[in-house]
Design an enzyme around this catalytic site. Structure first.
Site, PDB file in Angstrom:
ATOM      1  N   GLY A   9      46.785   8.946  17.035  1.00 42.54           N
ATOM      2  CA  GLY A   9      47.884   8.798  17.649  1.00 42.54           C
ATOM      3  C   GLY A   9      47.968   9.884  18.800  1.00 42.54           C
ATOM      4  N   CYS A  10      49.193  10.385  19.175  1.00 37.67           N
ATOM      5  CA  CYS A  10      49.259  11.440  20.152  1.00 37.67           C
ATOM      6  C   CYS A  10      48.689  12.635  19.616  1.00 37.67           C
ATOM      7  CB  CYS A  10      50.768  11.569  20.613  1.00 37.67           C
ATOM      8  SG  CYS A  10      51.159  13.048  21.812  1.00 37.67           S
ATOM      9  N   PHE A  11      47.844  13.059  20.659  1.00 35.76           N
ATOM     10  CA  PHE A  11      46.988  14.370  20.261  1.00 35.76           C
ATOM     11  C   PHE A  11      47.910  15.695  19.969  1.00 35.76           C
ATOM     12  CE2 PHE A  11      45.363  14.422  24.983  1.00 35.76           C
ATOM     13  CZ  PHE A  11      46.494  14.560  25.261  1.00 35.76           C
ATOM     14  N   TRP A  12      49.052  15.605  20.417  1.00 34.87           N
ATOM     15  CA  TRP A  12      49.961  16.785  20.219  1.00 34.87           C
ATOM     16  C   TRP A  12      50.364  16.898  18.744  1.00 34.87           C
ATOM     17  CZ3 TRP A  12      54.305  15.018  24.142  1.00 34.87           C
ATOM     18  CH2 TRP A  12      53.917  15.374  25.632  1.00 34.87           C
ATOM     19  N   CYS A  13      50.543  15.769  18.073  1.00 30.87           N
ATOM     20  CA  CYS A  13      50.822  15.662  16.694  1.00 30.87           C
ATOM     21  C   CYS A  13      49.766  16.496  15.707  1.00 30.87           C
ATOM     22  CB  CYS A  13      50.938  14.136  16.271  1.00 30.87           C
ATOM     23  SG  CYS A  13      52.383  13.486  16.969  1.00 30.87           S
TER      24      CYS A  13
END
Length: 174
Positions: A9-13
């Site tokens: 998913g979003c790399f921030w997570c």
């Protein structure tokens, strides 16, 4: 030192959790798996590049086993949904693992098999050879650490951090 390139998913997570993990020496957000030679956030989000948002997680195996890094990966995202994680939809958010060696490929396949029992539906995580890792823009590096009050961090990332603390507290820095 070992480095895994993982997309969940979003790399921030993934960045937010692995930054707090014992033995992890570096987490770099980036893009891989596509055909565009010069991807950026906007082109990747358009869905036309074939790239996934990923993190390159470097860690010391004498501090944290590779299996723990991979089990955390499967616990922190839903590897059974194709091309989406929650509200983030598109091929750039696919569950993916990119290997450089046969040993890594085997570790990834074993992790999928080991973690399948935790999910009611089949794991659809892509396992592919790492073509080229493109470092994401500076804005995306250490995003959670820089913007913990931002809405996405509060609503999406904080629950993942809570889950990591619940199940992997022994592996997290205080």
């Amino acid at each position: 030192m070992k480095t895994f390139v993982l997309g969940g998913g979003c790399f921030w997570c993934l960045d937010a959790v692995y930054q707090k993990t014992k033995g992890v020496t570096s987490v770099i957000s980036g893009y891989t798996g596509g055909h565009d030679r010069h991807p950026d956030y906007y082109s990747v989000c358009s869905g036309t590049t074939g790239h996934a948002e990923v993190v390159a997680v470097s860690f010391e195996e004498d501090v944290i086993p590779a299996e723990v890094i991979l089990d955390m990966f499967f616990a922190l995202h839903d590897p059974t949904t194709l091309n989406r994680q929650g509200y983030d939809v598109g091929t750039q958010y696919r569950s993916s693992m990119f290997y450089e060696t046969t040993e890594e490929k085997i570790l990834f396949e074993e992790a999928i098999e080991r973690n399948q029992a935790l999910w009611a539906h089949p794991i659809v995580t892509e396992v592919s050879r790492l073509p080229v890792f493109h470092v994401a823009e500076d804005f995306h590096q250490d995003y959670y650490a820089k913007h913990p009050e931002q809405g996405y961090c509060q609503v999406i990332i904080n629950p993942k951090l809570a889950k990591a603390r619940k199940y992997y507290s022994a592996w997290l820095n205080a």
